[in-house]
Design a protein around this motif. Structure first.
Motif, PDB file in Angstrom:
ATOM      1  N   ASP A   1      15.826  87.833 -31.943  1.00 41.91           N
ATOM      2  CA  ASP A   1      15.192  88.708 -30.956  1.00 41.91           C
ATOM      3  C   ASP A   1      15.021  88.017 -29.617  1.00 41.91           C
ATOM      4  N   ALA A   2      15.645  86.823 -29.463  1.00 44.40           N
ATOM      5  CA  ALA A   2      15.545  86.097 -28.184  1.00 44.40           C
ATOM      6  C   ALA A   2      16.875  85.554 -27.700  1.00 44.40           C
ATOM      7  N   TYR A   3      17.819  85.278 -28.632  1.00 42.97           N
ATOM      8  CA  TYR A   3      19.034  84.579 -28.234  1.00 42.97           C
ATOM      9  C   TYR A   3      20.264  85.126 -28.950  1.00 42.97           C
ATOM     10  N   VAL A   4      21.408  84.887 -28.262  1.00 44.48           N
ATOM     11  CA  VAL A   4      22.735  85.140 -28.811  1.00 44.48           C
ATOM     12  C   VAL A   4      23.406  83.784 -28.995  1.00 44.48           C
ATOM     13  N   VAL A   5      23.970  83.556 -30.194  1.00 43.59           N
ATOM     14  CA  VAL A   5      24.579  82.270 -30.517  1.00 43.59           C
ATOM     15  C   VAL A   5      26.014  82.503 -30.962  1.00 43.59           C
ATOM     16  N   ALA A   6      26.906  81.597 -30.544  1.00 41.99           N
ATOM     17  CA  ALA A   6      28.299  81.663 -30.981  1.00 41.99           C
ATOM     18  C   ALA A   6      28.827  80.254 -31.186  1.00 41.99           C
ATOM     19  N   THR A   7      29.504  80.019 -32.297  1.00 44.89           N
ATOM     20  CA  THR A   7      30.272  78.797 -32.481  1.00 44.89           C
ATOM     21  C   THR A   7      31.734  79.127 -32.249  1.00 44.89           C
ATOM     22  N   THR A   8      32.497  78.171 -31.728  1.00 46.50           N
ATOM     23  CA  THR A   8      33.859  78.469 -31.308  1.00 46.50           C
ATOM     24  C   THR A   8      34.847  77.482 -31.904  1.00 46.50           C
ATOM     25  N   SER A   9      36.122  77.815 -31.724  1.00 49.31           N
ATOM     26  CA  SER A   9      37.201  76.991 -32.259  1.00 49.31           C
ATOM     27  C   SER A   9      37.310  75.652 -31.559  1.00 49.31           C
ATOM     28  N   ASP A  10      36.763  75.521 -30.363  1.00 49.07           N
ATOM     29  CA  ASP A  10      36.770  74.249 -29.639  1.00 49.07           C
ATOM     30  C   ASP A  10      35.543  73.416 -29.946  1.00 49.07           C
ATOM     31  N   HIS A  11      34.837  73.750 -31.031  1.00 50.40           N
ATOM     32  CA  HIS A  11      33.662  73.010 -31.515  1.00 50.40           C
ATOM     33  C   HIS A  11      32.479  73.107 -30.553  1.00 50.40           C
ATOM     34  N   TYR A  12      32.418  74.175 -29.779  1.00 51.95           N
ATOM     35  CA  TYR A  12      31.265  74.410 -28.910  1.00 51.95           C
ATOM     36  C   TYR A  12      30.245  75.296 -29.622  1.00 51.95           C
ATOM     37  N   VAL A  13      28.982  75.051 -29.292  1.00 48.68           N
ATOM     38  CA  VAL A  13      27.910  75.990 -29.616  1.00 48.68           C
ATOM     39  C   VAL A  13      27.459  76.585 -28.299  1.00 48.68           C
ATOM     40  N   ARG A  14      27.581  77.892 -28.171  1.00 50.88           N
ATOM     41  CA  ARG A  14      27.236  78.588 -26.921  1.00 50.88           C
ATOM     42  C   ARG A  14      26.037  79.490 -27.184  1.00 50.88           C
ATOM     43  N   ILE A  15      24.986  79.326 -26.401  1.00 51.62           N
ATOM     44  CA  ILE A  15      23.751  80.088 -26.571  1.00 51.62           C
ATOM     45  C   ILE A  15      23.474  80.849 -25.290  1.00 51.62           C
ATOM     46  N   TYR A  16      23.220  82.150 -25.449  1.00 48.75           N
ATOM     47  CA  TYR A  16      22.953  83.043 -24.313  1.00 48.75           C
ATOM     48  C   TYR A  16      21.605  83.717 -24.517  1.00 48.75           C
ATOM     49  N   SER A  17      21.035  84.164 -23.422  1.00 47.84           N
ATOM     50  CA  SER A  17      19.868  85.041 -23.516  1.00 47.84           C
ATOM     51  C   SER A  17      20.345  86.439 -23.888  1.00 47.84           C
ATOM     52  N   LEU A  18      19.405  87.342 -24.164  1.00 46.01           N
ATOM     53  CA  LEU A  18      19.784  88.707 -24.528  1.00 46.01           C
ATOM     54  C   LEU A  18      20.338  89.481 -23.346  1.00 46.01           C
ATOM     55  N   PHE A  19      20.298  88.899 -22.172  1.00 40.99           N
ATOM     56  CA  PHE A  19      20.871  89.550 -20.990  1.00 40.99           C
ATOM     57  C   PHE A  19      22.129  88.835 -20.520  1.00 40.99           C
ATOM     58  N   GLY A  20      22.649  87.943 -21.354  1.00 44.77           N
ATOM     59  CA  GLY A  20      23.930  87.324 -21.061  1.00 44.77           C
ATOM     60  C   GLY A  20      23.860  86.056 -20.244  1.00 44.77           C
ATOM     61  N   VAL A  21      22.680  85.504 -20.026  1.00 45.20           N
ATOM     62  CA  VAL A  21      22.563  84.269 -19.259  1.00 45.20           C
ATOM     63  C   VAL A  21      22.935  83.091 -20.156  1.00 45.20           C
ATOM     64  N   PRO A  22      23.932  82.290 -19.789  1.00 46.18           N
ATOM     65  CA  PRO A  22      24.275  81.129 -20.621  1.00 46.18           C
ATOM     66  C   PRO A  22      23.202  80.053 -20.520  1.00 46.18           C
ATOM     67  N   LEU A  23      22.586  79.706 -21.634  1.00 48.84           N
ATOM     68  CA  LEU A  23      21.471  78.758 -21.657  1.00 48.84           C
ATOM     69  C   LEU A  23      21.868  77.385 -22.172  1.00 48.84           C
ATOM     70  N   ARG A  24      22.747  77.326 -23.159  1.00 41.24           N
ATOM     71  CA  ARG A  24      23.167  76.063 -23.737  1.00 41.24           C
ATOM     72  C   ARG A  24      24.664  76.118 -24.021  1.00 41.24           C
ATOM     73  N   VAL A  25      25.333  75.016 -23.735  1.00 41.51           N
ATOM     74  CA  VAL A  25      26.713  74.811 -24.158  1.00 41.51           C
ATOM     75  C   VAL A  25      26.831  73.349 -24.553  1.00 41.51           C
ATOM     76  N   TYR A  26      27.104  73.088 -25.842  1.00 42.47           N
ATOM     77  CA  TYR A  26      27.227  71.699 -26.264  1.00 42.47           C
ATOM     78  C   TYR A  26      28.217  71.607 -27.419  1.00 42.47           C
ATOM     79  N   LYS A  27      28.741  70.422 -27.585  1.00 41.92           N
ATOM     80  CA  LYS A  27      29.685  70.148 -28.663  1.00 41.92           C
ATOM     81  C   LYS A  27      28.929  69.985 -29.982  1.00 41.92           C
TER      82      LYS A  27
END
Length: 853
Positions: A539-565
């Motif tokens: 209810d606060a964040y959108v999370v995605a793991t990717t093929s390039d071994h990134y973890v991408r975290i966004y707010s519910l309005f699409g603001v990128p908050l975290r990007v890390y390996k």
């Protein structure tokens, strides 16, 4: 052209319908026709065939085993002939109307008989008195066909319906009526409605009324891929190649077409057909197709598959042409059937030129002793000596190699890089709550909020989102040109992700259910070449793991908050709850070659790491099936061996441990051993495990939407053996054993739940209701302890030490529970125990006062 010039036919029978069958070893070819003779041709020989005369006239069907063959005639007689003596052995069964088809089971123990009668008979070939009857047909039947395993029998009825029977029980059971594939027909028509099972057993092909060939999945009986735009006349015969790489079809248009089964495209057309073909058969081990016509002729066409394509015949069994088939996708995307990024395939040590490399990993076992006939496929056209030294299995001997040094250490090749002496196997990424494609549909998400499912419409998908509580949210449905393959659903919104395509990158799409402004959907494309492997939504964040071994975290309005390996990679999956994000990836390899699974949990809002790269407790021979947070926010996993675990003390670094809540293999409903069922995890909520029951060997839920079931937690403790009572015999159960086992279960279960609740309240601002719940949970634990004390007191004085130990487990600081334990001891006359409990109470009260002071 593979065969220039006109192919000469062999007069087999008098002009009229003629049919044929190869023996499984490919040594003989049997033909039947309108006259009263049967002809047996020897493969690879131009000599005159063996004749069996004075048979029934007008034989319309034949099926051959290595030692015998079966024929069916117009007068209703089904006969068995010996292949050794070329004589009639016996009449197996008689029908009152003409026989149209016979089919042998893979083990050759049964023969199915289709006739103009309403009933299909299945007769044992060794004991004619054993007959099974299939009675569901409304009209006469023209074709019968066993699947490669022999557990299913397909009956093509003249009413245009394919009847599928299960043959795995004593009495055949109708499992499916497949309608809308074959057209209705007359049983004496030259047009075919035969069901042709693919060699891998997962699907069958059948001709349609539109002159196409439709593939149907055996798993859900849904339409799959189609072979189309080949014939201009009704299809009269069809046959898979022995390994399923090709499909041969003939039609009333007098065309013989070779299809590429992988692409469903025409590979070659033979238009030199003098008459309508009624039966097609591939040679089991050679590049030969034989067929018979309605003019009584037999044609044996060598080199049927053109030389530039014939290599595919030497490979192993090909996957059936199914929609969204992971096995087929691996064949297309990888090399030699391996998956992308899977590394080189396994090789057998000490064999530089293996049978697998020459003829495919499966072909040798499929063809048995006759695989040597494939040597003819290896052409030494440039004189380079390719065929020198070939043995009987079509491979070279080791005479051209240096002697093997047995003292030299062997080397094995790893997957994602070798590691020591074994191959590293990665855990594949998956999306929790998502199912694989079955037919043209799949579930993208299943949880307690609702479910999301998608349907493949060819050029696009259609996505439906449904809620259990329709008063709170309305269902919605939309056209999906992005082809979303992952989804999450919460009370606040729905999250989707799609793979990259030739025209668009991998994209994340969030759609809120309601907002106080105009609805603010948003999409975020990933960098080129990167695709989403798993997603999670809180209810606060959108999370995605990717093929390039990134973890991408966004707010519910699409603001990128975290990007890390992600340290543990490749990523496997992820989950989210409120401010917490849990990611799981592949770690170091274990002794069995599989990578350990490592998890990390962080609080995004506080930018704090709770657990870093700790091990996920998955058993050696099990797989992680799902990961999710419970309704109270505790991480849970469910493994393929039916174990549900939760994570205790996960907010404290280096203190977390996986604790079992339920072992579904020990559920009471399975105690009888009569139920064959597994469980698809959905959620942990209200102190229960919510799941979908899968029966009959199913591996995932399907449509219509199944009902949810729930099970109480039951921590796997010991199974108590039958006890021996003081004055009784062996096997008599001690009266308090069951009660003690139940109370111990309550004690352990409530202690775990109390620990989870205590951890949560220690990390948050507890409300009055939460504090009251904590007190109630402590009372539940103490109640179970007091009841155990009573059981021990009833048992006898010799159990007093255990009763005293139990009293020491009481948590209540007021002393009331200890007083209750003392009273229980007094009620059963255990005065010595009561004195020791009183002393324990005094020491504990003094200790608590010192702590508070």
């Amino acid at each position: 052209m593979a065969n220039p010039g006109r192919l000469r036919g062999r007069p087999a029978h008098t002009p009229g319908p003629t049919y044929l069958s190869y023996t499984p070893n490919g040594r003989h070819l049997v033909t039947v026709g309108l006259n009263n003779a049967i002809r047996i041709f020897q493969s690879g020989s131009d000599s005159e065939p063996t004749n069996i005369d004075n048979c029934q006239e007008s034989n319309f069907a034949v099926a051959a085993a290595n030692g015998f063959f079966i024929t069916g005639s117009e007068d209703g007689t089904v006969s068995k002939y010996s292949m050794q003596s070329n004589t009639l052995e016996e009449v197996l069964v008689r029908c009152t109307l003409p026989v149209r088809d016979v089919a042998l089971s893979p083990d050759h123990q049964w023969v199915a008989v289709a006739s103009d009668e309403l009933v299909v008979k299945v007769v044992n070939t060794e004991d004619m008195t054993r007959v099974l009857y299939l009675r569901e047909q409304s009209k006469g039947s023209k074709h019968v066909s066993f699947d490669p395993s022999g557990t299913c029998l397909a009956v093509s009825c003249s009413d245009g319906i394919i009847y599928i029977y299960s043959m795995s029980s004593e009495e055949p059971q109708l499992v499916k009526k497949v309608d809308g594939v074959v057209k209705s027909f007359e049983t004496d028509s030259e047009s075919s409605a035969a069901v042709l099972w693919h060699p891998d057993g997962r699907a069958f092909a059948a001709p349609t009324g539109t002159r196409d060939i439709q593939v149907v999945s055996q798993e859900d009986w849904a339409n799959q891929k189609v072979f189309s735009n080949g014939h201009t006349g009704n299809i009269t015969a069809l046959a898979w190649s022995p390994n399923g790489a090709f499909l041969a079809t003939s039609g009333a248009d007098r065309k013989l077409i070779l299809w590429d089964a992988l692409k469903q495209t025409v590979a070659h057309v033979y238009d030199d057909i003098p008459a309508t073909i009624l039966a097609l058969k591939w040679h089991p081990g050679e590049n030969i197709l034989s067929y018979t016509t309605n003019e009584g002729e037999l044609f044996i066409r060598p080199n049927f598959v053109p030389s530039e394509l014939s290599f595919a015949l030497r490979e192993g069994i090909k996957p059936a042409p199914l929609l969204h088939d992971t096995l087929g996708g691996a064949k297309q995307n990888g090399i030699n059937g391996t998956k992308p990024n899977a590394g080189p395939p396994r090789r057998r040590d000490g064999t530089p030129d293996t049978l697998d490399e020459i003829m495919g990993s499966d072909l040798g076992s499929d063809l048995g002793s006759d695989v040597g006939s494939l040597n003819g496929f290896i052409d030494d056209d440039d004189g380079a000596g390719y065929t020198e030294g070939l043995n009987g299995h079509g491979k070279r001997t080791n005479s051209h190699l240096d002697p093997v040094d047995t003292n030299r250490p062997k080397k094995r090749y790893g997957g994602y890089g070798g590691y020591g002496g074994f191959e590293i196997q990665h855990h594949e990424a998956f999306q929790p709550g998502s199912t694989s494609w079955r037919g043209n549909r799949r579930y993208l998400c299943l949880n307690l909020i609702g479910f999301i499912w998608t349907v493949d419409q060819g050029t696009h998908n259609t996505v439906t989102v449904e809620f259990y509580d329709r008063e709170f949210h309305r269902d919605f449905h939309f056209t999906d040109p992005f082809l979303y393959d992952k989804a999450c659903l919460t009370e606040h919104g729905a999250l989707f992700a799609c793979p990259p395509s030739a025209t668009q990158p991998s994209t994340i799409h969030y759609r809120p259910h309601e907002t106080w402004t105009a609805r603010t959907d948003w999409r975020t494309p990933l960098p080129a070449g990167e695709h989403v492997t798993s997603i999670a939504l809180s209810d606060a964040y959108v999370v995605a793991t990717t093929s390039d071994h990134y973890v991408r975290i966004y707010s519910l309005f699409g603001v990128p908050l975290r990007v890390y390996k992600q340290k543990s990679s490749p990523a496997v999956t992820c989950a989210a709850w409120r401010n917490y994000v849990m990611t799981i990836g592949n770690g170091p390899p274990r002794a069995d070659g599989f990578c350990s699974l490592l998890y990390s949990i962080e609080n995004v809002k506080r930018d704090e790491v709770c657990q870093m790269e700790d091990i996920v407790a998955v058993d050696e021979h099990a797989k992680l099936q799902s990961v999710f947070f419970s309704d109270s926010g505790d991480p849970c996993i469910y493994t393929s061996n039916g174990l549900l675990l939760t994570l205790l003390h996960w907010r404290l670094p280096n203190q977390a441990r996986w604790t079992p809540l339920l072992d579904t293999t020990h559920l009471p409903r399975l105690a009888s051993g009569l139920k064959d069922e597994t469980y698809w995890p959905v959620a942990v909520a209200h102190e229960k495990f919510h799941c979908i029951i899968l029966k009959g060997g199913e591996r995932s839920p399907y449509f219509p939407r199944p009902l949810l079931s729930e099970f109480e937690f039951s921590v796997p403790l010991s199974t108590r053996p039958k006890a021996k009572t003081a004055g009784g015999a062996d096997g008599e159960e001690e009266p308090d054993v069951d009660e003690a086992a139940h109370l111990e279960q309550q004690f352990v279960k409530n202690s775990i739940l109390l620990s989870l609740l205590d951890d949560m309240l220690s990390a948050t601002r507890a409300t009055s209701s939460q504090r009251a719940e904590l007190g109630r949970r402590e009372n539940e634990v103490d109640k179970a302890v007091l009841q155990l004390v009573a059981v021990e007191c009833r048992t006898g004085e010799e159990r007093g030490m255990k009763a005293l130990e139990l009293a020491g487990l009481l948590r209540d600081r007021s002393g009331r529970m200890m007083e209750a334990a003392e009273k229980i001891a007094g009620r059963y006359g255990r005065d010595g125990l009561g004195e020791r409990i009183r002393g324990l109470t005094e020491r504990r009260l003094v200790g608590w006062e010192e702590e508070e002071g």
